[in-house]
Scaffold this active site. Sequence first.
Site, PDB file in Angstrom:
ATOM      1  N   ARG A 142       6.252 -12.918   7.029  1.00  0.00           N
ATOM      2  CA  ARG A 142       5.390 -13.582   6.051  1.00  0.00           C
ATOM      3  C   ARG A 142       6.214 -14.521   5.165  1.00  0.00           C
ATOM      4  O   ARG A 142       7.312 -14.919   5.531  1.00  0.00           O
ATOM      5  CB  ARG A 142       4.639 -12.510   5.267  1.00  0.00           C
TER       6      ARG A 142
ATOM      7  N   ARG B  62       8.654 -12.510   0.356  1.00  0.00           N
ATOM      8  CA  ARG B  62       8.428 -11.105   0.733  1.00  0.00           C
ATOM      9  C   ARG B  62       9.593 -10.543   1.557  1.00  0.00           C
ATOM     10  O   ARG B  62       9.572  -9.384   1.950  1.00  0.00           O
ATOM     11  CB  ARG B  62       7.136 -10.958   1.545  1.00  0.00           C
TER      12      ARG B  62
ATOM     13  N   GLU C 185      10.099   3.761   2.581  1.00  0.00           N
ATOM     14  CA  GLU C 185       9.321   2.580   2.175  1.00  0.00           C
ATOM     15  C   GLU C 185       8.424   2.158   3.332  1.00  0.00           C
ATOM     16  O   GLU C 185       8.902   2.054   4.463  1.00  0.00           O
ATOM     17  CB  GLU C 185      10.319   1.456   1.844  1.00  0.00           C
TER      18      GLU C 185
ATOM     19  N   TYR D 122      -4.383  -7.400   6.252  1.00  0.00           N
ATOM     20  CA  TYR D 122      -4.295  -5.950   6.023  1.00  0.00           C
ATOM     21  C   TYR D 122      -5.309  -5.127   6.821  1.00  0.00           C
ATOM     22  O   TYR D 122      -5.276  -3.901   6.771  1.00  0.00           O
ATOM     23  CB  TYR D 122      -4.439  -5.648   4.521  1.00  0.00           C
TER      24      TYR D 122
ATOM     25  N   ASN E  74      -2.852  -3.562  -6.095  1.00  0.00           N
ATOM     26  CA  ASN E  74      -3.844  -4.219  -5.221  1.00  0.00           C
ATOM     27  C   ASN E  74      -4.196  -3.423  -3.967  1.00  0.00           C
ATOM     28  O   ASN E  74      -5.108  -3.813  -3.223  1.00  0.00           O
ATOM     29  CB  ASN E  74      -3.391  -5.640  -4.829  1.00  0.00           C
TER      30      ASN E  74
ATOM     31  N   ALA F 197       3.413  -5.602  -4.088  1.00  0.00           N
ATOM     32  CA  ALA F 197       4.215  -6.746  -4.535  1.00  0.00           C
ATOM     33  C   ALA F 197       5.406  -6.328  -5.407  1.00  0.00           C
ATOM     34  O   ALA F 197       6.392  -7.074  -5.506  1.00  0.00           O
ATOM     35  CB  ALA F 197       3.334  -7.732  -5.281  1.00  0.00           C
TER      36      ALA F 197
ATOM     37  N   HIS G 268       5.124  -0.596   4.666  1.00  0.00           N
ATOM     38  CA  HIS G 268       4.250  -1.752   4.447  1.00  0.00           C
ATOM     39  C   HIS G 268       3.281  -1.859   5.611  1.00  0.00           C
ATOM     40  O   HIS G 268       3.682  -1.672   6.768  1.00  0.00           O
ATOM     41  CB  HIS G 268       5.062  -3.043   4.352  1.00  0.00           C
ATOM     42  N   LEU G 269       2.052  -2.196   5.306  1.00  0.00           N
ATOM     43  CA  LEU G 269       1.051  -2.407   6.350  1.00  0.00           C
ATOM     44  C   LEU G 269       1.428  -3.616   7.194  1.00  0.00           C
ATOM     45  O   LEU G 269       1.403  -3.571   8.423  1.00  0.00           O
ATOM     46  CB  LEU G 269      -0.319  -2.636   5.707  1.00  0.00           C
ATOM     47  N   SER G 270       1.754  -4.710   6.514  1.00  0.00           N
ATOM     48  CA  SER G 270       2.102  -5.953   7.215  1.00  0.00           C
ATOM     49  C   SER G 270       3.611  -5.991   7.457  1.00  0.00           C
ATOM     50  O   SER G 270       4.372  -5.257   6.815  1.00  0.00           O
ATOM     51  CB  SER G 270       1.680  -7.164   6.375  1.00  0.00           C
TER      52      SER G 270
HETATM   53  C1  DQA Z   1       2.462  -4.950   1.328  1.00  0.00           C
HETATM   54  C2  DQA Z   1       3.273  -6.239   1.484  1.00  0.00           C
HETATM   55  C3  DQA Z   1       3.556  -6.876   0.132  1.00  0.00           C
HETATM   56  O1  DQA Z   1       4.287  -8.072   0.293  1.00  0.00           O
HETATM   57  C4  DQA Z   1       2.259  -7.192  -0.592  1.00  0.00           C
HETATM   58  O2  DQA Z   1       2.522  -7.698  -1.871  1.00  0.00           O
HETATM   59  C5  DQA Z   1       1.334  -6.031  -0.649  1.00  0.00           C
HETATM   60  C6  DQA Z   1       1.192  -5.178   0.530  1.00  0.00           C
HETATM   61  C7  DQA Z   1       2.050  -4.370   2.692  1.00  0.00           C
HETATM   62  O3  DQA Z   1       1.687  -3.186   2.726  1.00  0.00           O
HETATM   63  O4  DQA Z   1       2.067  -5.070   3.702  1.00  0.00           O
HETATM   64  O5  DQA Z   1       0.646  -5.812  -1.644  1.00  0.00           O
HETATM   65  O6  DQA Z   1       3.271  -3.984   0.673  1.00  0.00           O
END
Ligand code: DQA
Length: 146
Positions: free
Chosen positions: A107, A111, A98, A23, A11, A77, A100-102
């Site tokens: 959240r 997650r 690793e 995002y 995604n 995800a 993550h944007l968020s």
């Molecule tokens: C993500 C956070 C994940 O929980 C989510 O499923 C994503 C994006 C992020 O970059 O914040 O697809 O990895």
Amino acid sequence: MYSILVLHGPNLNLLGKREPGIYGSVTLEQINQKLDQEARSLQATVSVLQSNSEGVLIDEIHGALERHHGILINAGAYTHTSVALRDAIAAVNLPTVEVHLSNIYRRESFRHHSYIASVAIGQISGFGVDSYRLGLQALVNYLKQP
Ligand code: DQA
């Protein structure tokens, strides 16, 4: 010159249009451009792949063994579901960061667990596109250590 494999999971091809409240409006293309610039300033190169398929991401991790010094990954995800992705990273044993944007810990509770975290050097979460930039810096700095 350090060669870094950058993997974007499911995604993330929709960034820019996807849940902009979470995002932001930045596109994957723009993130990749930033990573390219940042890599240059760190004397590194990035090879980038986005896939919505777990198997493709796993094959790419296997292929990284001969080609790259480290892995920067936003597994999307799959972070929260994929033992197989975690095992692939453990198998090749390349330094992995690793990102993550968020901020995944602010959240939904599903997650809050990452299968990747225990096989990564570290994790950067919550800084938008800066998570990638900081993650790349941290990874290359780690590789430069004697
Ligand atoms: C993500 C956070 C994940 O929980 C989510 O499923 C994503 C994006 C992020 O970059 O914040 O697809 O990895």
